[in-house]
Motif scaffolding. Structure first.
Motif, mmCIF file in Angstrom:
data_model
loop_
_atom_site.group_PDB
_atom_site.id
_atom_site.type_symbol
_atom_site.label_atom_id
_atom_site.label_comp_id
_atom_site.label_asym_id
_atom_site.label_seq_id
_atom_site.Cartn_x
_atom_site.Cartn_y
_atom_site.Cartn_z
ATOM 1 N N ILE A 67 -21.162 10.735 40.766
ATOM 2 C CA ILE A 67 -21.164 9.356 40.280
ATOM 3 C C ILE A 67 -22.149 9.259 39.119
ATOM 4 N N GLU A 68 -21.680 8.700 38.027
ATOM 5 C CA GLU A 68 -22.501 8.590 36.817
ATOM 6 C C GLU A 68 -22.340 7.196 36.229
ATOM 7 N N THR A 69 -23.374 6.716 35.554
ATOM 8 C CA THR A 69 -23.359 5.379 34.978
ATOM 9 C C THR A 69 -23.265 5.451 33.454
ATOM 10 N N ASP A 70 -22.827 4.348 32.874
ATOM 11 C CA ASP A 70 -22.740 4.207 31.417
ATOM 12 C C ASP A 70 -23.525 2.961 31.048
ATOM 13 N N THR A 71 -24.630 3.139 30.336
ATOM 14 C CA THR A 71 -25.462 2.005 29.915
ATOM 15 C C THR A 71 -25.519 1.920 28.388
ATOM 16 N N ALA A 72 -24.461 2.381 27.723
ATOM 17 C CA ALA A 72 -24.432 2.376 26.255
ATOM 18 C C ALA A 72 -24.450 0.946 25.696
ATOM 19 N N ARG A 73 -23.783 0.017 26.380
ATOM 20 C CA ARG A 73 -23.811 -1.389 25.939
ATOM 21 C C ARG A 73 -25.068 -2.045 26.478
ATOM 22 N N PRO A 74 -25.868 -2.667 25.625
ATOM 23 C CA PRO A 74 -27.103 -3.308 26.095
ATOM 24 C C PRO A 74 -26.820 -4.365 27.162
ATOM 25 N N GLY A 75 -27.590 -4.314 28.233
ATOM 26 C CA GLY A 75 -27.479 -5.308 29.296
ATOM 27 C C GLY A 75 -26.323 -5.104 30.246
ATOM 28 N N VAL A 76 -25.569 -3.997 30.106
ATOM 29 C CA VAL A 76 -24.412 -3.752 30.961
ATOM 30 C C VAL A 76 -24.500 -2.332 31.535
ATOM 31 N N CYS A 77 -24.270 -2.224 32.818
ATOM 32 C CA CYS A 77 -24.188 -0.926 33.483
ATOM 33 C C CYS A 77 -22.807 -0.841 34.121
ATOM 34 N N ARG A 78 -22.061 0.186 33.759
ATOM 35 C CA ARG A 78 -20.702 0.323 34.275
ATOM 36 C C ARG A 78 -20.450 1.784 34.649
ATOM 37 N N PRO A 79 -19.336 2.072 35.325
ATOM 38 C CA PRO A 79 -19.060 3.453 35.733
ATOM 39 C C PRO A 79 -18.723 4.352 34.551
ATOM 40 N N ARG A 80 -19.121 5.596 34.664
ATOM 41 C CA ARG A 80 -18.652 6.655 33.763
ATOM 42 C C ARG A 80 -17.925 7.635 34.682
ATOM 43 N N TRP A 81 -16.621 7.665 34.581
ATOM 44 C CA TRP A 81 -15.809 8.431 35.524
ATOM 45 C C TRP A 81 -15.746 9.902 35.148
ATOM 46 N N LEU A 82 -16.111 10.739 36.120
ATOM 47 C CA LEU A 82 -16.089 12.191 35.962
ATOM 48 C C LEU A 82 -15.063 12.757 36.943
ATOM 49 N N PRO A 83 -13.862 13.080 36.477
ATOM 50 C CA PRO A 83 -12.816 13.554 37.395
ATOM 51 C C PRO A 83 -12.979 15.004 37.836
ATOM 52 N N ASP A 84 -14.049 15.655 37.423
ATOM 53 C CA ASP A 84 -14.289 17.038 37.822
ATOM 54 C C ASP A 84 -15.241 17.056 39.007
ATOM 55 N N ALA A 85 -14.684 16.875 40.216
ATOM 56 C CA ALA A 85 -15.485 16.851 41.437
ATOM 57 C C ALA A 85 -15.721 18.276 41.934
ATOM 58 N N ALA A 86 -16.763 18.446 42.734
ATOM 59 C CA ALA A 86 -17.077 19.746 43.329
ATOM 60 C C ALA A 86 -16.333 19.898 44.657
ATOM 61 N N ARG A 87 -16.137 21.141 45.080
ATOM 62 C CA ARG A 87 -15.511 21.424 46.381
ATOM 63 C C ARG A 87 -16.543 21.197 47.477
ATOM 64 N N LEU A 88 -16.212 20.383 48.450
ATOM 65 C CA LEU A 88 -17.074 20.083 49.583
ATOM 66 C C LEU A 88 -16.783 21.067 50.708
ATOM 67 N N ARG A 89 -17.816 21.616 51.320
ATOM 68 C CA ARG A 89 -17.689 22.484 52.488
ATOM 69 C C ARG A 89 -18.521 21.905 53.623
ATOM 70 N N LEU A 127 -26.317 2.519 42.307
ATOM 71 C CA LEU A 127 -26.891 3.403 41.292
ATOM 72 C C LEU A 127 -27.261 2.627 40.031
ATOM 73 N N CYS A 128 -26.431 1.673 39.648
ATOM 74 C CA CYS A 128 -26.749 0.828 38.491
ATOM 75 C C CYS A 128 -28.001 -0.002 38.749
ATOM 76 N N ARG A 129 -28.159 -0.519 39.964
ATOM 77 C CA ARG A 129 -29.361 -1.296 40.294
ATOM 78 C C ARG A 129 -30.613 -0.423 40.182
ATOM 79 N N GLN A 130 -30.480 0.865 40.557
ATOM 80 C CA GLN A 130 -31.608 1.789 40.453
ATOM 81 C C GLN A 130 -31.932 2.113 39.003
ATOM 82 N N ARG A 131 -30.912 2.494 38.239
ATOM 83 C CA ARG A 131 -31.133 3.012 36.889
ATOM 84 C C ARG A 131 -31.350 1.926 35.843
ATOM 85 N N ALA A 132 -30.706 0.795 36.010
ATOM 86 C CA ALA A 132 -30.817 -0.287 35.022
ATOM 87 C C ALA A 132 -30.901 -1.625 35.743
ATOM 88 N N PRO A 133 -32.037 -1.897 36.396
ATOM 89 C CA PRO A 133 -32.137 -3.122 37.212
ATOM 90 C C PRO A 133 -31.973 -4.411 36.421
#
Length: 197
Positions: A67-89, A127-133
Motif C-alpha cells: 500500500i502506497e500513498t500519493d501526496t503530489a497534490r497539496p492538501g490531498v492524500c490518495r492511493p497510489r496503486w501498485l499492482p505488483d504484489a508479493a507472494r504470501l506464504r 496510512l494517509c493519516r499517518q503520513r499526511a495528517p
C-alpha cells in the motif's frame, strides 16, 4: 419420454435454496488445508498500514499487497496503486512471509472481492493519516484490470540529482581530512579515456 426431474417440479424458492446447499456440501468434502481460507488482514512491510495479506490459495498462500500513498497534490492524500504484489506464504500461520512477485492477473482477481477492497480502503486511509495528517483523504477505487492501471508519471532527473564525479568526491574528502592530493585527484572529468571514472 423420460420422467421429469424431481427438482424441476419443486417451487422456484426450494430450487434456489437447494443449489447453494448442495454447493456447500460439496465444498465441505475438501479438506481445510486444501482450501483457501480467504483471510484478509493487515501485514505491515515497513510501517503500520502499508501492507495487506490476502490468503487466496490453499496452504496459506496468497498475496501481500503493498500500500502506497500519493501526496503530489497539496492538501490531498490518495492511493497510489501498485499492482505488483508479493507472494504470501504461511498466511494462516503465526509468522507469514512474502517474497517475489505474483502475476498481475492474480492481483486484479483479488480486487474482485469486496472484503479486499474495503480492507484496502481502511488501510489506505490510516496510512494517509499517518503520513499526511493535515491532508484530506481522497479515495480512488483500485484498478480492476491491467488496462485501468495508470502508473504514476514521475519527474525526470535533473543534473543536480545525478551522481557526482568520484574524483571530485575523493578530492573533497582528502582536502577535508588534510591529506595530500595526487595527480589523479587533480584530473578533471572527461580527461581520461575511461569516461571520467
Amino acid at each position: 419420454m423420460p420422467p421429469p426431474c424431481p427438482l424441476a417440479q419443486r417451487p422456484l424458492a426450494i430450487r434456489l435454496l437447494t443449489l447453494p446447499l448442495l454447493a456447500a456440501v460439496l465444498t465441505g468434502c475438501v479438506p481445510a488445508d486444501q482450501r483457501p481460507s480467504g483471510r484478509v488482514y493487515p501485514l505491515p512491510r515497513h510501517q503500520p498500514n502499508d501492507g495487506l495479506a490476502v490468503v487466496s490459495r490453499p496452504g496459506g498462500e496468497g498475496l501481500h499487497i503493498w500500500i502506497e500513498t500519493d501526496t503530489a497534490r497539496p492538501g490531498v492524500c490518495r492511493p497510489r496503486w501498485l499492482p505488483d504484489a508479493a507472494r504470501l506464504r504461511d498466511g494462516n500461520g503465526p509468522q507469514p512471509t512474502s517474497f517475489g512477485l505474483v502475476p498481475r492477473e492474480e492481483f486484479f482477481q483479488a480486487l474482485d472481492r469486496g472484503t479486499v477492497r474495503l480492507a484496502l480502503r481502511r488501510q489506505m486511509e490510516a496510512l494517509c493519516r499517518q503520513r499526511a495528517p493535515a491532508s484530506t483523504f481522497l479515495w480512488e477505487p483500485p484498478p480492476r484490470t491491467e488496462a485501468e492501471h495508470r502508473p504514476p508519471v514521475l519527474p525526470l532527473l535533473e543534473e543536480p540529482d545525478l551522481l557526482s564525479d568520484p574524483r571530485a568526491i575523493r578530492r573533497a574528502e582528502k582536502q577535508h581530512l588534510g591529506l595530500p592530493l595526487t595527480p589523479e585527484d587533480l584530473e578533471e572529468p572527461g580527461s581520461t579515456d575511461h569516461g571520467g571514472w
